[in-house]
Motif scaffolding. Structure first.
Motif, mmCIF file in Angstrom:
data_model
loop_
_atom_site.group_PDB
_atom_site.id
_atom_site.type_symbol
_atom_site.label_atom_id
_atom_site.label_comp_id
_atom_site.label_asym_id
_atom_site.label_seq_id
_atom_site.Cartn_x
_atom_site.Cartn_y
_atom_site.Cartn_z
ATOM 1 N N GLY A 105 0.810 -1.205 0.000
ATOM 2 C CA GLY A 105 0.000 0.000 0.000
ATOM 3 C C GLY A 105 0.851 1.265 0.000
ATOM 4 O O GLY A 105 0.550 2.229 -0.708
ATOM 5 N N ALA A 106 1.900 1.254 0.805
ATOM 6 C CA ALA A 106 2.755 2.437 0.870
ATOM 7 C C ALA A 106 3.389 2.707 -0.491
ATOM 8 O O ALA A 106 3.444 3.854 -0.961
ATOM 9 C CB ALA A 106 3.844 2.239 1.929
ATOM 10 N N PHE A 138 -4.130 7.724 7.285
ATOM 11 C CA PHE A 138 -2.966 6.834 7.317
ATOM 12 C C PHE A 138 -2.657 6.416 5.880
ATOM 13 O O PHE A 138 -3.533 5.914 5.183
ATOM 14 C CB PHE A 138 -3.213 5.592 8.177
ATOM 15 N N GLU A 190 -8.887 8.815 2.205
ATOM 16 C CA GLU A 190 -9.512 7.489 2.334
ATOM 17 C C GLU A 190 -11.003 7.761 2.514
ATOM 18 O O GLU A 190 -11.364 8.619 3.314
ATOM 19 C CB GLU A 190 -9.030 6.773 3.602
ATOM 20 N N ASP A 223 -7.198 6.796 -1.634
ATOM 21 C CA ASP A 223 -6.411 5.692 -1.089
ATOM 22 C C ASP A 223 -7.387 4.564 -0.745
ATOM 23 O O ASP A 223 -8.136 4.653 0.231
ATOM 24 C CB ASP A 223 -5.651 6.162 0.169
ATOM 25 N N GLN A 226 -7.094 0.024 2.158
ATOM 26 C CA GLN A 226 -7.859 -0.779 3.124
ATOM 27 C C GLN A 226 -9.308 -0.967 2.686
ATOM 28 O O GLN A 226 -9.922 -1.998 2.950
ATOM 29 C CB GLN A 226 -7.803 -0.113 4.519
ATOM 30 N N LYS A 252 -3.452 -4.596 -0.279
ATOM 31 C CA LYS A 252 -4.078 -5.583 0.640
ATOM 32 C C LYS A 252 -4.884 -6.682 -0.051
ATOM 33 O O LYS A 252 -4.331 -7.683 -0.480
ATOM 34 C CB LYS A 252 -4.950 -4.813 1.644
HETATM 35 C C1 LIG Z 1 -5.368 3.430 3.945
HETATM 36 C C2 LIG Z 1 -4.017 2.794 3.966
HETATM 37 N N1 LIG Z 1 -3.063 3.237 3.136
HETATM 38 C C3 LIG Z 1 -1.843 2.698 3.108
HETATM 39 C C4 LIG Z 1 -1.505 1.663 3.940
HETATM 40 C C5 LIG Z 1 -0.121 1.073 3.898
HETATM 41 O O1 LIG Z 1 -0.169 -0.189 3.332
HETATM 42 P P1 LIG Z 1 1.094 -1.210 3.470
HETATM 43 O O2 LIG Z 1 1.159 -1.583 4.893
HETATM 44 O O3 LIG Z 1 0.733 -2.337 2.553
HETATM 45 O O4 LIG Z 1 2.284 -0.461 2.996
HETATM 46 C C6 LIG Z 1 -2.471 1.167 4.827
HETATM 47 C C7 LIG Z 1 -2.131 0.071 5.754
HETATM 48 O O5 LIG Z 1 -2.812 -0.236 6.680
HETATM 49 C C8 LIG Z 1 -3.751 1.736 4.844
HETATM 50 O O6 LIG Z 1 -4.700 1.317 5.676
#
Ligand SMILES: Cc1ncc(COP(=O)(O)O)c(C=O)c1O
Length: 390
Positions: A105-106, A138, A190, A223, A226, A252
């Protein structure tokens, strides 16, 4: 290995960035799993929203292993079929135009930030690169995504953080519009703030910010890391808000348990990256993508309607339980507010064979989308009994 041996090895060799519960999981099927001592748990976490089809789905394993026996990796210098097939399905289901594959996700969010900055640079030149994110958001743990995360608790130690991020108050239209100044290239949000406490944005706010962004040619980024891949009862959560984002990040549930991330490009942005602008050694890996294709093919309208129905069922059941003051969220992404400490409830649930998550002061539920009625009833009975005993 026994639990004690596993824990000892972990203590000795793993960097302790996680607060682990005292359980070592061994195997599972759908929403039921077992620890190394044979104790059974109902899983309402799906590995934090990852195992969309639960543990060890038969068709997903077959898709992954069939690809694994043909070709495990090629690099992005060559074409493979599963990568394009997965992208096609995501685009068809979302109305987006193109996809870039990352591994988390990041990383997907790093990709949307780069795409937004380049889109704006090509059209307007330097000086229009600020990204507006929301307070309490987040977006990940890399330096740029931590910088875009609107929670002070994450802004320690790793100075200097990335410049050019401004925060607006979620669901506060006046404040958000005031942040859309001439130097802004994109807004990211989000639709339901997950880590922030399972807080959905309201429709009027989203529509008004989306329209203001359109007027100013500010890219609207969602985003969906999740909330995406069926979690909220639609393929992506933004589809319930009637908007067409310019960029979307996802991860995810798209991999169902294997690492993947995705950047989706809309009409405005589909041409903005060229060869050499972005890349990833593992991104679009054929084994991971073959598993994604299986997940994506399963997520039809009937499947999504079931997610909505199960979400409603969970919510209605929990609202009748003691100590529960509210249940919010969308589909099968739910946050339970309590008049007692959520941490104690989570620990007691685990002791009694139910895995649930926290989000700020709430108990958060992200069950596998395929959880059966029987598993749900078993899990909810444990939760009810725990709450009654407190
Ligand atoms: C909305 C959101 N963006 C980004 C991330 C980051 O994802 P990752 O842990 O796969 O890098 C998360 C992780 O929980 C998330 O909930």
């Amino acid at each position: 290995m026994s639990f004690v041996e596993i824990k000892q090895q972990d203590q000795e060799y793993i960097m302790h960035t996680y607060g682990r519960y005292p359980v070592a999981l061994d195997h599972g099927k759908n929403a039921t799993c077992y620890d190394v001592e044979g104790k059974e748990y109902i899983d309402m976490t799906s590995g934090i929203g990852v195992n969309a089809l639960g543990f060890c789905d038969k068709a997903w394993i077959e898709a992954v292993t069939a690809q694994l026996q043909k070709l495990q990796h090629t690099s992005n210098l060559y074409y493979t079929a599963p990568c394009g097939e997965a992208a096609k399905l995501v685009c068809e289901k979302s109305g987006m135009k193109k996809m870039f594959f990352a591994n988390s996700g990041a990383e997907a969010n790093e990709g949307v930030f780069k795409a937004a900055k380049k889109y704006s640079f090509l059209k307007y030149g330097k000086g229009r690169s600020t990204i507006v994110a929301l307070e309490n958001s987040f977006h990940g743990r890399t330096l740029a995504t931590l910088s875009a995360t609107g929670q002070d608790a994450y802004h320690n130690y790793f100075f200097p953080f990335v410049d050019g991020l401004v925060f607006a108050k979620a669901n506060d239209l006046e404040d958000t519009l005031s942040k859309l100044t001439d130097d802004v290239c994109a807004v990211i949000m989000e639709m339901v703030q997950g880590e922030g406490g399972v807080l959905p944005l309201n429709q009027q706010y989203v529509t008004a910010v989306y329209n203001a962004c359109k007027e100013k040619d500010i890219l609207f980024i969602v985003d969906e890391v999740q909330t995406g891949i069926g979690r909220t009862g639609s393929f992506f959560s933004y589809q319930q808000f009637g908007i067409h984002p310019d960029l979307v990040s996802c991860a995810k549930g798209l991999g169902g348990g294997l690492p993947i991330g995705g950047v989706l490009f809309g009409e405005k942005t589909e041409e903005c990256l060229s060869a050499g602008d972005h890349g990833s050694t593992f991104g679009g890996n054929p084994v991971v993508c073959a598993g994604s294709v299986e997940i994506l093919n399963r997520l039809n309208d009937d499947f999504l309607a079931e997610v909505q129905k199960k979400g409603e069922f969970i919510k209605n059941q929990i609202l009748t339980m003691p100590h529960v003051t509210d249940v919010v969220g969308m589909g099968m992404m739910l946050g339970v507010s309590l008049d007692i400490d959520a941490k104690d409830v989570i620990q007691k649930c685990l002791d009694n064979g139910l895995m649930v998550l926290s989000a700020k002061t709430k108990v958060r539920l992200l069950p596998p989308l395929t959880i059966t009625r029987k598993e749900l009833e078993k899990g909810l009975t444990i939760l009810a009994d725990v709450l009654k005993s407190m």
